[in-house]
Scaffold this motif. Structure first.
Motif, PDB file in Angstrom:
ATOM      1  N   CYS A  69     -13.694  -3.969   8.115  1.00 35.88           N
ATOM      2  CA  CYS A  69     -13.820  -3.972   6.869  1.00 35.88           C
ATOM      3  C   CYS A  69     -12.942  -2.924   6.290  1.00 35.88           C
ATOM      4  CB  CYS A  69     -15.272  -3.633   6.480  1.00 35.88           C
ATOM      5  SG  CYS A  69     -15.617  -3.455   4.742  1.00 35.88           S
ATOM      6  N   HIS A  70     -12.704  -1.819   6.639  1.00 32.48           N
ATOM      7  CA  HIS A  70     -11.818  -0.736   6.127  1.00 32.48           C
ATOM      8  C   HIS A  70     -10.225  -1.083   6.373  1.00 32.48           C
ATOM      9  CE1 HIS A  70     -15.402   1.883   6.509  1.00 32.48           C
ATOM     10  NE2 HIS A  70     -14.804   2.961   5.820  1.00 32.48           N
ATOM     11  N   GLN A  71     -10.068  -1.872   7.326  1.00 34.80           N
ATOM     12  CA  GLN A  71      -8.701  -2.245   7.598  1.00 34.80           C
ATOM     13  C   GLN A  71      -8.242  -3.291   6.430  1.00 34.80           C
ATOM     14  OE1 GLN A  71      -8.956  -3.258  11.638  1.00 34.80           O
ATOM     15  NE2 GLN A  71      -7.609  -1.397  12.300  1.00 34.80           N
ATOM     16  N   THR A  72      -9.182  -4.323   6.281  1.00 30.78           N
ATOM     17  CA  THR A  72      -8.990  -5.481   5.548  1.00 30.78           C
ATOM     18  C   THR A  72      -9.110  -4.661   4.086  1.00 30.78           C
ATOM     19  OG1 THR A  72     -10.326  -6.924   6.738  1.00 30.78           O
ATOM     20  CG2 THR A  72     -10.014  -7.366   4.478  1.00 30.78           C
ATOM     21  N   VAL A  73      -9.763  -3.874   3.511  1.00 31.20           N
ATOM     22  CA  VAL A  73      -9.891  -3.362   2.388  1.00 31.20           C
ATOM     23  C   VAL A  73      -8.379  -2.585   1.855  1.00 31.20           C
ATOM     24  CG1 VAL A  73     -10.686  -1.442   0.853  1.00 31.20           C
ATOM     25  CG2 VAL A  73     -12.145  -2.894   1.925  1.00 31.20           C
ATOM     26  N   SER A  74      -7.825  -1.845   2.913  1.00 33.52           N
ATOM     27  CA  SER A  74      -6.671  -1.222   2.952  1.00 33.52           C
ATOM     28  C   SER A  74      -5.543  -2.130   2.577  1.00 33.52           C
ATOM     29  CB  SER A  74      -6.337  -0.298   4.206  1.00 33.52           C
ATOM     30  OG  SER A  74      -7.210   0.593   4.243  1.00 33.52           O
ATOM     31  N   LEU A  75      -5.493  -3.213   3.442  1.00 35.59           N
ATOM     32  CA  LEU A  75      -4.465  -4.236   3.403  1.00 35.59           C
ATOM     33  C   LEU A  75      -4.420  -4.793   1.674  1.00 35.59           C
ATOM     34  CD1 LEU A  75      -4.761  -6.035   6.638  1.00 35.59           C
ATOM     35  CD2 LEU A  75      -2.674  -4.754   5.935  1.00 35.59           C
ATOM     36  N   VAL A  76      -5.604  -5.080   1.308  1.00 38.01           N
ATOM     37  CA  VAL A  76      -5.986  -6.053   0.125  1.00 38.01           C
ATOM     38  C   VAL A  76      -5.494  -4.935  -1.187  1.00 38.01           C
ATOM     39  CG1 VAL A  76      -7.709  -6.708  -1.714  1.00 38.01           C
ATOM     40  CG2 VAL A  76      -7.873  -7.488   0.763  1.00 38.01           C
ATOM     41  N   ALA A  77      -5.815  -3.654  -0.973  1.00 36.73           N
ATOM     42  CA  ALA A  77      -5.442  -2.712  -2.015  1.00 36.73           C
ATOM     43  C   ALA A  77      -3.818  -2.397  -1.940  1.00 36.73           C
ATOM     44  CB  ALA A  77      -6.114  -1.209  -1.462  1.00 36.73           C
ATOM     45  N   ARG A  78      -3.383  -2.368  -0.878  1.00 30.99           N
ATOM     46  CA  ARG A  78      -1.733  -2.185  -1.000  1.00 30.99           C
ATOM     47  C   ARG A  78      -1.207  -3.515  -1.664  1.00 30.99           C
ATOM     48  NH1 ARG A  78      -1.054  -0.202   4.973  1.00 30.99           N
ATOM     49  NH2 ARG A  78      -0.626  -2.458   5.209  1.00 30.99           N
ATOM     50  N   TYR A  79      -1.624  -4.565  -1.298  1.00 35.54           N
ATOM     51  CA  TYR A  79      -1.458  -6.085  -1.782  1.00 35.54           C
ATOM     52  C   TYR A  79      -1.437  -6.207  -3.552  1.00 35.54           C
ATOM     53  CZ  TYR A  79      -1.100 -11.019  -3.209  1.00 35.54           C
ATOM     54  OH  TYR A  79      -0.884 -12.135  -3.684  1.00 35.54           O
ATOM     55  N   LEU A  80      -2.670  -5.438  -4.000  1.00 38.14           N
ATOM     56  CA  LEU A  80      -3.017  -5.588  -5.252  1.00 38.14           C
ATOM     57  C   LEU A  80      -2.019  -4.737  -6.122  1.00 38.14           C
ATOM     58  CD1 LEU A  80      -6.901  -5.853  -5.225  1.00 38.14           C
ATOM     59  CD2 LEU A  80      -5.260  -7.608  -6.069  1.00 38.14           C
ATOM     60  N   GLU A  81      -1.850  -3.223  -5.577  1.00 41.37           N
ATOM     61  CA  GLU A  81      -1.238  -2.140  -6.081  1.00 41.37           C
ATOM     62  C   GLU A  81       0.391  -2.653  -6.121  1.00 41.37           C
ATOM     63  OE1 GLU A  81      -1.577   1.173  -6.671  1.00 41.37           O
ATOM     64  OE2 GLU A  81      -3.664   1.414  -6.384  1.00 41.37           O
ATOM     65  N   GLU A  82       0.802  -3.293  -5.181  1.00 42.15           N
ATOM     66  CA  GLU A  82       2.397  -3.928  -5.344  1.00 42.15           C
ATOM     67  C   GLU A  82       2.336  -4.919  -6.549  1.00 42.15           C
ATOM     68  OE1 GLU A  82       3.088  -6.094  -1.605  1.00 42.15           O
ATOM     69  OE2 GLU A  82       3.548  -4.320  -0.744  1.00 42.15           O
ATOM     70  N   ARG A  83       1.385  -5.510  -6.998  1.00 42.30           N
ATOM     71  CA  ARG A  83       1.242  -6.305  -8.228  1.00 42.30           C
ATOM     72  C   ARG A  83       0.914  -5.486  -9.385  1.00 42.30           C
ATOM     73  NH1 ARG A  83       1.842  -8.522  -3.888  1.00 42.30           N
ATOM     74  NH2 ARG A  83       2.618 -10.299  -3.416  1.00 42.30           N
ATOM     75  N   GLY A  84       0.941  -4.384  -9.425  1.00 39.99           N
ATOM     76  CA  GLY A  84       0.322  -3.550 -10.536  1.00 39.99           C
ATOM     77  C   GLY A  84      -1.036  -3.215 -10.950  1.00 39.99           C
ATOM     78  N   LEU A  85      -1.950  -3.354 -10.090  1.00 38.10           N
ATOM     79  CA  LEU A  85      -3.279  -3.346 -10.264  1.00 38.10           C
ATOM     80  C   LEU A  85      -3.614  -1.886  -9.408  1.00 38.10           C
ATOM     81  CD1 LEU A  85      -5.842  -4.352 -11.541  1.00 38.10           C
ATOM     82  CD2 LEU A  85      -6.308  -5.727  -9.468  1.00 38.10           C
ATOM     83  N   PRO A  86      -4.134  -0.880  -9.998  1.00 36.43           N
ATOM     84  CA  PRO A  86      -4.515   0.326  -9.430  1.00 36.43           C
ATOM     85  C   PRO A  86      -5.720   0.090  -8.536  1.00 36.43           C
ATOM     86  CG  PRO A  86      -4.124   0.739 -11.705  1.00 36.43           C
ATOM     87  CD  PRO A  86      -4.095  -0.780 -11.602  1.00 36.43           C
ATOM     88  N   THR A  87      -5.650   0.734  -7.246  1.00 36.83           N
ATOM     89  CA  THR A  87      -6.896   0.542  -6.464  1.00 36.83           C
ATOM     90  C   THR A  87      -7.370   1.844  -5.801  1.00 36.83           C
ATOM     91  OG1 THR A  87      -5.425   0.219  -4.312  1.00 36.83           O
ATOM     92  CG2 THR A  87      -6.117  -1.957  -5.875  1.00 36.83           C
ATOM     93  N   LEU A  88      -8.464   1.888  -5.492  1.00 33.19           N
ATOM     94  CA  LEU A  88      -9.054   3.061  -4.744  1.00 33.19           C
ATOM     95  C   LEU A  88     -10.209   2.659  -3.771  1.00 33.19           C
ATOM     96  CD1 LEU A  88      -9.902   6.420  -6.044  1.00 33.19           C
ATOM     97  CD2 LEU A  88     -11.781   5.446  -5.137  1.00 33.19           C
ATOM     98  N   CYS A  89      -9.998   2.836  -2.470  1.00 37.29           N
ATOM     99  CA  CYS A  89     -10.723   2.502  -1.284  1.00 37.29           C
ATOM    100  C   CYS A  89     -11.872   3.729  -1.069  1.00 37.29           C
ATOM    101  CB  CYS A  89      -9.984   2.269  -0.168  1.00 37.29           C
ATOM    102  SG  CYS A  89      -8.937   0.886  -0.295  1.00 37.29           S
ATOM    103  N   MET A  90     -13.206   3.432  -1.010  1.00 38.18           N
ATOM    104  CA  MET A  90     -14.056   4.660  -0.882  1.00 38.18           C
ATOM    105  C   MET A  90     -14.450   4.071   0.726  1.00 38.18           C
ATOM    106  SD  MET A  90     -16.362   5.120  -4.147  1.00 38.18           S
ATOM    107  CE  MET A  90     -17.024   6.534  -3.243  1.00 38.18           C
ATOM    108  N   ALA A  91     -14.584   5.087   1.678  1.00 39.61           N
ATOM    109  CA  ALA A  91     -14.711   5.077   3.038  1.00 39.61           C
ATOM    110  C   ALA A  91     -15.331   6.076   3.688  1.00 39.61           C
ATOM    111  CB  ALA A  91     -13.190   5.120   3.520  1.00 39.61           C
ATOM    112  N   SER A  92     -15.860   5.426   4.841  1.00 36.81           N
ATOM    113  CA  SER A  92     -16.833   6.447   5.655  1.00 36.81           C
ATOM    114  C   SER A  92     -16.359   6.221   7.093  1.00 36.81           C
ATOM    115  CB  SER A  92     -18.169   6.042   5.501  1.00 36.81           C
ATOM    116  OG  SER A  92     -18.500   4.606   5.869  1.00 36.81           O
ATOM    117  N   ALA A  93     -15.092   5.650   7.558  1.00 34.41           N
ATOM    118  CA  ALA A  93     -14.584   5.722   8.811  1.00 34.41           C
ATOM    119  C   ALA A  93     -13.325   6.283   8.393  1.00 34.41           C
ATOM    120  CB  ALA A  93     -14.472   4.332   9.246  1.00 34.41           C
ATOM    121  N   LEU A  94     -13.146   7.542   8.791  1.00 32.60           N
ATOM    122  CA  LEU A  94     -11.848   8.318   8.489  1.00 32.60           C
ATOM    123  C   LEU A  94     -10.689   7.806   9.210  1.00 32.60           C
ATOM    124  CD1 LEU A  94     -10.717  10.668   6.784  1.00 32.60           C
ATOM    125  CD2 LEU A  94     -11.241  12.350   8.527  1.00 32.60           C
TER     126      LEU A  94
END
Length: 129
Positions: free
Chosen positions: A1-26
């Protein structure tokens, strides 16, 4: 889940949508390297607070969302200062290596579900994306 969210966040940021991931697996969120992330040292599944603790949940979410204003460098990671009482021993259970962790070590080697996925990723990199 954390890995997938990181990939999605990078994809969205590349397209101009700011993202922020909240995580509990450092370790996983560091490996995923999202544009900005907030770490809460709570058991998995409880990143935004303890059950039935709405005031704490609101405080965690508010502090997390503040990252949109304070995190300006790619890969920014903030540690929120909330602690889960270890009355139930959750952290010791997570850190117990005697139970035989069967996961593969983390690395930066890309892995693909199919050969077609690998070819698509290779073509995108070659095109500068």
């Amino acid at each position: 889940c954390h890995q997938t969210v990181s990939l999605v966040a990078r994809y969205l940021e590349e397209r101009g949508l700011p993202t922020l991931c909240m995580a509990s697996a450092l370790d996983i969120i560091k490996a995923g390297w999202p544009p900005r992330a907030v770490f809460v040292d709570y058991p998995l599944g409880h990143t935004t607070g303890k059950p039935f603790a709405p005031a704490e949940q609101l405080a965690i979410v508010r502090q997390g969302l503040a990252g949109f204003e304070t995190m300006t460098q790619p890969g920014s990671l903030s540690h929120l200062d909330f602690r889960w009482a270890d009355d139930d021993g959750w952290k010791a259970a997570e850190d117990d290596t005697a139970r035989g962790d069967q996961r593969q070590p983390r690395d930066t080697t890309p892995r693909y579900q199919t050969e077609a996925d690998r070819q698509l990723a290779k073509a995108r990199l070659a095109a500068g994306g």
